[in-house]
Design an enzyme around this catalytic site. Sequence first.
Site, short mmCIF file in Angstrom:
data_model
loop_
_atom_site.label_atom_id
_atom_site.label_comp_id
_atom_site.label_asym_id
_atom_site.label_seq_id
_atom_site.Cartn_x
_atom_site.Cartn_y
_atom_site.Cartn_z
N GLU A 46 -9.45 -11.42 35.25
CA GLU A 46 -9.08 -11.70 36.65
C GLU A 46 -8.75 -13.20 36.76
O GLU A 46 -9.39 -14.03 36.09
CB GLU A 46 -10.32 -11.40 37.51
CG GLU A 46 -10.23 -11.79 38.97
CD GLU A 46 -11.58 -11.70 39.69
OE1 GLU A 46 -12.64 -11.99 39.07
OE2 GLU A 46 -11.58 -11.33 40.87
N LYS A 123 -6.68 -6.26 44.12
CA LYS A 123 -8.13 -6.02 44.24
C LYS A 123 -8.50 -5.52 45.63
O LYS A 123 -8.18 -6.16 46.64
CB LYS A 123 -8.86 -7.33 43.93
CG LYS A 123 -10.37 -7.25 43.89
CD LYS A 123 -10.92 -8.61 43.45
CE LYS A 123 -12.42 -8.64 43.30
NZ LYS A 123 -12.89 -9.97 42.82
N CYS A 169 -12.53 -6.94 38.65
CA CYS A 169 -13.89 -7.47 38.78
C CYS A 169 -14.82 -6.65 39.65
O CYS A 169 -15.32 -5.63 39.24
CB CYS A 169 -13.83 -8.93 39.25
SG CYS A 169 -15.43 -9.73 39.00
#
Length: 318
Positions: A46, A123, A169
């Site tokens: 990330e 995300k 993540c």
Amino acid sequence: MRRIKVAAAQLGPIHRHTERKETVTRILHLLDDAAKQGATMVLFPELAFTTFFPRHLLSPEELDSFFLHGDLAEEPSLQAVINHAKVLQLDVCIGFAEHTTGNQYFNSCVYASNGRIVSKYRKVHLPGTFEPYSAPDAVHHLEKRYFTPGDLGFKAFAAQEAVVGMMVCNDRRWPEAWRVLALQGTEVVLCGYNTAGYAPDLWGSSKGQTVAEAAKEAMFHHKLVMQANSYMNATWSVCAARCGWDDDKYMMIQGSMIISPQGVIVAESATMGDEVVVADIDLHACEQGKTKTFDFARHRRTEAYGLITSQTGVVNVQ
Ligand code: CDT
């Protein structure tokens, strides 16, 4: 046999004032290393081009410097990576801060093959807070301030021999993300991450933890979610860390891994620096779970799961 050689390309410390070109050079070296080891699909962390900047309350100018701006097909840092991967005949998945042509800000990653972006993910689960913590020495986590939740959902896609899905993540802690990918037949989940080893305002089982205790707990939870979700969704997974001590002050855990559909770690990083972790994986290994214990078509009971999508927070029973 449906085998592919996957790699997690871990990146060690990147400091607040590290030059972008220095980081890109490191990324290109990791690609070279992955190619030498015979990998064909390489995952980077990330926000791979920068330090984990959401830990700082930043001026608009400095914040801007951490984003990739505009048309991704013309963005120089990203294109340098995608083009180098093409020369090496590798597919690459890499995370970055995205400032779109429509003036939106996402924590994104792309999957590129043969010099072309074939899939993009933004995300969904943004951790932390909008406002900085009040403690003067707090390690902030301002993703809710700097990014908008992803608007692309969790879309699996075909790459090489596999059905692939991406997450970023904190998404790995949410079983919903894995299940949506698994419902599309995903066989390899790619997840880059930046996980603070010590951020007591953000998490940790007690405020009095030492850095070593907090980092151990962070690693435990990282492995727990990666292994359990790989098993419960009968998928291989690859995760790549941005880790080490940024600015000699902020500790990020390592733990880049490749995990089997049985939840077993088959390869794992050994350092807190730049490192390539490789494994030759057999996609048929997903079939055991997908046709038996986690044969969704036979065993799932959607009539019992309504709350999952109709309700967000907890509503306590009286
Ligand atoms: N970058 C990122 O998403 N980090 C989070 C921090 C912890 S939130 C409890 C993570 O899930 O690792």
